[in-house]
Design an enzyme around this catalytic site. Structure first.
Site, PDB file in Angstrom:
ATOM      1  N   GLY A   1       1.535 -10.314   5.982  1.00  0.00           N
ATOM      2  CA  GLY A   1       2.416 -11.212   5.250  1.00  0.00           C
ATOM      3  C   GLY A   1       2.680 -12.523   5.969  1.00  0.00           C
TER       4      GLY A   1
ATOM      5  N   SER B   1      -2.969 -10.163   5.629  1.00  0.00           N
ATOM      6  CA  SER B   1      -3.321 -11.492   5.108  1.00  0.00           C
ATOM      7  C   SER B   1      -4.783 -11.583   4.660  1.00  0.00           C
ATOM      8  CB  SER B   1      -2.978 -12.584   6.130  1.00  0.00           C
ATOM      9  OG  SER B   1      -1.575 -12.592   6.373  1.00  0.00           O
TER      10      SER B   1
ATOM     11  N   HIS C   1       2.701   2.964   6.892  1.00  0.00           N
ATOM     12  CA  HIS C   1       2.631   1.495   6.801  1.00  0.00           C
ATOM     13  C   HIS C   1       3.580   0.879   7.827  1.00  0.00           C
ATOM     14  CE1 HIS C   1       3.116  -2.560   5.301  1.00  0.00           C
ATOM     15  NE2 HIS C   1       1.932  -2.401   4.753  1.00  0.00           N
TER      16      HIS C   1
ATOM     17  N   GLU D   1      -3.977  -2.348  10.449  1.00  0.00           N
ATOM     18  CA  GLU D   1      -3.173  -3.486  10.017  1.00  0.00           C
ATOM     19  C   GLU D   1      -2.357  -4.014  11.195  1.00  0.00           C
ATOM     20  OE1 GLU D   1      -2.523  -3.301   5.468  1.00  0.00           O
ATOM     21  OE2 GLU D   1      -0.919  -2.192   6.432  1.00  0.00           O
TER      22      GLU D   1
ATOM     23  N   GLY E   1      -1.916  -6.817   0.515  1.00  0.00           N
ATOM     24  CA  GLY E   1      -0.526  -6.903   0.068  1.00  0.00           C
ATOM     25  C   GLY E   1      -0.332  -8.087  -0.867  1.00  0.00           C
ATOM     26  N   GLY E   2       0.051  -9.219  -0.304  1.00  0.00           N
ATOM     27  CA  GLY E   2       0.391 -10.397  -1.113  1.00  0.00           C
ATOM     28  C   GLY E   2      -0.668 -10.772  -2.139  1.00  0.00           C
TER      29      GLY E   2
ATOM     30  N   ASN F   1      -1.650  -2.924  -2.309  1.00  0.00           N
ATOM     31  CA  ASN F   1      -0.312  -2.380  -2.055  1.00  0.00           C
ATOM     32  C   ASN F   1       0.680  -3.374  -2.654  1.00  0.00           C
ATOM     33  OD1 ASN F   1       2.124  -1.572  -0.980  1.00  0.00           O
ATOM     34  ND2 ASN F   1       1.555  -1.925   1.165  1.00  0.00           N
ATOM     35  N   TRP F   2       1.283  -2.974  -3.751  1.00  0.00           N
ATOM     36  CA  TRP F   2       2.168  -3.912  -4.481  1.00  0.00           C
ATOM     37  C   TRP F   2       3.573  -3.979  -3.877  1.00  0.00           C
ATOM     38  CZ3 TRP F   2       0.790  -2.547 -10.324  1.00  0.00           C
ATOM     39  CH2 TRP F   2      -0.573  -2.820 -10.536  1.00  0.00           C
ATOM     40  N   LYS F   3       3.819  -3.147  -2.887  1.00  0.00           N
ATOM     41  CA  LYS F   3       5.118  -3.126  -2.187  1.00  0.00           C
ATOM     42  C   LYS F   3       6.271  -3.087  -3.189  1.00  0.00           C
ATOM     43  CE  LYS F   3       2.952  -5.132   1.829  1.00  0.00           C
ATOM     44  NZ  LYS F   3       3.037  -5.945   3.022  1.00  0.00           N
TER      45      LYS F   3
ATOM     46  N   GLU G   1       5.661  -1.409   7.666  1.00  0.00           N
ATOM     47  CA  GLU G   1       7.042  -1.619   7.201  1.00  0.00           C
ATOM     48  C   GLU G   1       7.823  -0.314   7.259  1.00  0.00           C
ATOM     49  OE1 GLU G   1       5.824  -3.596   3.602  1.00  0.00           O
ATOM     50  OE2 GLU G   1       5.067  -5.204   4.870  1.00  0.00           O
TER      51      GLU G   1
HETATM   52  P1  PGA Z   1      -0.513  -8.733   3.317  1.00  0.00           P
HETATM   53  O1  PGA Z   1      -0.040  -7.187   3.437  1.00  0.00           O
HETATM   54  O2  PGA Z   1      -1.876  -8.700   2.663  1.00  0.00           O
HETATM   55  O3  PGA Z   1       0.526  -9.375   2.455  1.00  0.00           O
HETATM   56  O4  PGA Z   1      -0.565  -9.274   4.696  1.00  0.00           O
HETATM   57  C1  PGA Z   1      -0.935  -6.188   3.811  1.00  0.00           C
HETATM   58  C2  PGA Z   1      -0.221  -4.856   3.867  1.00  0.00           C
HETATM   59  O5  PGA Z   1       0.944  -4.805   4.267  1.00  0.00           O
HETATM   60  O6  PGA Z   1      -0.802  -3.812   3.506  1.00  0.00           O
END
Ligand code: PGA
Length: 249
Positions: free
Chosen positions: A172, A212, A94, A166, A233-234, A9-11, A96
């Site tokens: 993050g 993470s 998600h 998640e 994500g990251g 997920n490149w956000k 967010e």
């Molecule tokens: P993260 O994000 O790997 O940066 O913790 C995961 C996600 O939000 O899907």
């Protein structure tokens, strides 16, 4: 035996040129990869990345979509527009979207149903806040989000659904759930699915862990019986960190 499914997920990162460079690196480096792979760039880079991953073993995902098919919805992106770009899967619910943009289970469920009606696959994200975990409510929160997120989803469409667990406090933050804690919630979600769709469906559904995930913890997490992959994500923003996760041993 369930396959593993690793999604990036490149956000809200990457210009088209940056997205293209990452997609090209992943196509080259994952071409012999054995698992199911997906990348979800920003809407603005979907067309660019679609052209690069076409014909490869990497699927194209979107990070969200509107709950309506089309119409007066300023700033939203429709399922028809995603399909037009070659999107295969949409990530919905998600944390967010839930917590920053206040999407509730009812809205997320509308999106899930619409995406499935149009033939897309769905990754439905669920997960508890730290305060909910500390109050002993992690299972209940994940159960509610799973049941309400899947309301009205026919058994025939359910094979196109993946769940991503998640925990919000792990996203993050560099804080990962222990493999044991994550596996316990995954097992619980599998029981919820068994109740909704039967034991076979519960055995077959892929449940990703997200929060993470890094090259140095991916293998331990995915060694657990109920963890079938990762939503990253990251660490998905660079081939150097995503490829080792995607090709974990
Ligand atoms: P993260 O994000 O790997 O940066 O913790 C995961 C996600 O939000 O899907």
């Amino acid at each position: 035996m369930r396959n593993y499914y690793i999604a990036g997920n490149w956000k809200m990162h990457k210009t088209r040129a940056e997205a293209a460079a990452l997609a090209q690196a992943l196509v080259a480096q994952l071409k012999d990869g054995k698992h199911k792979y997906l990348v979800a760039p920003s809407f603005t880079a979907l067309e660019t990345v679609a052209a690069i991953v076409k014909g490869s073993n990497i699927l194209l995902g979107a990070q969200n979509m509107a709950a309506e098919e089309q119409g007066a919805h300023t700033g939203e992106v429709s399922v028809l527009q995603l399909k037009d770009l070659g999107v295969h899967t949409v990530i919905l619910g998600h944390s967010e979207r839930r917590h920053t943009y206040k999407e509730d289970d009812g809205l997320i469920n509308k999106k899930v149903q619409l995406a499935l009606q149009h033939g897309l696959e769905v990754i439905l994200c669920v997960g508890e806040l730290l305060s909910e975990r500390e109050a002993g409510k992690a299972e209940a929160v994940c159960e509610t989000q799973t049941v309400q997120g899947l309301a009205g989803v026919a058994a025939a469409d359910f094979s196109r659904v993946t769940i991503a667990y998640e925990p919000v406090w792990a996203i993050g933050t560099g804080r990962t759930a222990t493999p044991e804690d994550a596996d316990a919630i995954h097992a619980y979600i599998r029981q919820v699915i068994a109740r909704l769709y039967g034991a076979d469906a519960a055995q077959q559904i892929l449940i990703q862990y997200g929060g993470s995930v890094k090259p140095d913890n991916a293998a331990q997490l995915m060694a657990k019986e109920n963890i079938d992959g990762a939503l990253v994500g990251g660490a998905a923003l660079k081939a150097d960190t995503f490829v080792p996760i995607a090709t974990f041993q």
